[in-house]
Write a protein that holds these residues in place. Structure first.
Motif, short mmCIF file in Angstrom:
data_model
loop_
_atom_site.label_atom_id
_atom_site.label_comp_id
_atom_site.label_asym_id
_atom_site.label_seq_id
_atom_site.Cartn_x
_atom_site.Cartn_y
_atom_site.Cartn_z
N TYR A 2 0.82 -1.21 0.00
CA TYR A 2 0.00 0.00 0.00
C TYR A 2 0.86 1.26 0.00
O TYR A 2 1.90 1.31 0.65
CB TYR A 2 -0.89 0.05 1.25
N ASN B 239 -0.24 4.93 0.93
CA ASN B 239 -1.37 5.75 1.38
C ASN B 239 -1.22 7.19 0.91
O ASN B 239 -0.20 7.84 1.15
CB ASN B 239 -1.46 5.72 2.91
N ILE B 240 -2.26 7.66 0.22
CA ILE B 240 -2.32 9.05 -0.25
C ILE B 240 -3.70 9.58 0.11
O ILE B 240 -4.70 9.24 -0.53
CB ILE B 240 -2.09 9.16 -1.76
N ALA C 131 -5.67 4.63 -0.88
CA ALA C 131 -4.32 4.10 -0.97
C ALA C 131 -4.13 3.44 -2.33
O ALA C 131 -5.04 2.79 -2.85
CB ALA C 131 -4.07 3.07 0.13
N ILE C 132 -2.96 3.63 -2.90
CA ILE C 132 -2.59 2.86 -4.09
C ILE C 132 -2.21 1.47 -3.60
O ILE C 132 -1.35 1.33 -2.74
CB ILE C 132 -1.40 3.50 -4.82
N THR C 133 -2.86 0.44 -4.09
CA THR C 133 -2.58 -0.91 -3.64
C THR C 133 -2.11 -1.79 -4.78
O THR C 133 -2.68 -1.79 -5.87
CB THR C 133 -3.82 -1.56 -2.98
N THR D 259 -11.38 -1.26 -8.13
CA THR D 259 -11.82 0.12 -7.96
C THR D 259 -13.33 0.24 -8.13
O THR D 259 -14.01 0.88 -7.31
CB THR D 259 -11.13 1.03 -9.00
N VAL E 238 -10.82 8.57 -7.06
CA VAL E 238 -9.83 7.49 -7.23
C VAL E 238 -8.64 7.98 -8.05
O VAL E 238 -7.50 7.57 -7.83
CB VAL E 238 -10.46 6.24 -7.89
N ASN F 195 -4.60 7.10 -8.49
CA ASN F 195 -4.44 5.84 -7.77
C ASN F 195 -4.88 4.66 -8.64
O ASN F 195 -4.16 3.67 -8.80
CB ASN F 195 -5.27 5.84 -6.48
N GLU G 33 -2.68 1.62 -10.44
CA GLU G 33 -2.97 0.22 -10.12
C GLU G 33 -3.24 -0.59 -11.39
O GLU G 33 -2.76 -1.72 -11.52
CB GLU G 33 -4.19 0.13 -9.19
#
Length: 211
Positions: A31, A33-34, A38-40, A138, A172, A175, A179
């Motif tokens: 992850y 976190n932003i 979070a970008i996962t 997403t 989103v 991010n 992803e």
């Protein structure tokens, strides 16, 4: 004997992808976190399980992803800023919102790979499945968020009177794009390598008996 070897491969791959996902979930690898999101990169083990083990494998590793995502809402394996707030509103709805979309994305990615295999080669099939997993992650995450928590003050404040589609796209943002790109490329490369190395359980289609 062949079926026995395939089952062993399936169990090994299932354990491997689950372990990788757990490591990613409990380290900074999974992850970034932003803000509230979070970008996962955890969608990648789910996608790989879907292409190598089918819908059931994708759903299983997706379930592992969903559990780790929910645990972040109570501070286990990191903290999700949004998850903490949603958990305070309703622990039950938060579990549903965090868990079931991840199971469904793995399940659907497995079916997408099966469908793509009938049309093209392993590399493209893996890449499309990787993209689909990230896209579904997403889409399903945001859909259940709006459906389950859309009437709460927290989400209403985030939406701020915007059109719901515009809100989702802007919320989103980069991010989701990151992803999808990462999942497409890595699932395509790693999935192809697994097939070339013959580490993927082989399932021969049943041949019809000639009359």
């Amino acid at each position: 004997m062949k079926n026995s070897k395939d089952k062993i491969k399936q169990l090994v791959l299932l354990a491997l992808f689950s372990a990788i996902l757990l490591v990613m979930s409990y380290t900074p690898l999974g992850y970034l976190n932003i803000g509230p999101l979070a970008i996962t990169l955890n969608v990648i083990p789910v996608a790989l399980a879907a292409v190598t083990l089918g819908p059931a494998g994708g759903a299983f590793v997706g379930a592992v992803f969903g559990i780790t995502s929910f645990l972040q809402c109570i501070g286990i394996g990191g903290t999700s800023a949004m998850g903490v707030i949603l958990f305070e509103i309703s622990p039950t709805l938060t579990f549903i919102q965090r868990f079931f979309p991840r199971v469904l994305e793995g399940l659907l990615a497995g079916f997408i790979f099966k469908g793509m295999k009938k049309l093209t080669n392993n590399t493209i099939s893996c890449a499309v499945s990787g993209f689909s997993t990230a896209f579904l992650n997403t889409l399903l995450f945001m859909t259940t968020l709006i459906f389950l928590f859309g009437n709460t003050d927290y989400i209403k404040n985030l939406v701020g009177g915007q059109n719901i589609i515009v809100f989702i796209c802007t919320f989103v943002g980069i991010n989701a794009v990151f992803e999808m790109i990462a999942a497409t490329l890595l699932t395509g490369v790693i999935g192809t390598a697994l097939f070339k190395a013959k580490l993927v359980p082989h399932h021969q289609p049943k041949r019809r008996k000639s009359k």
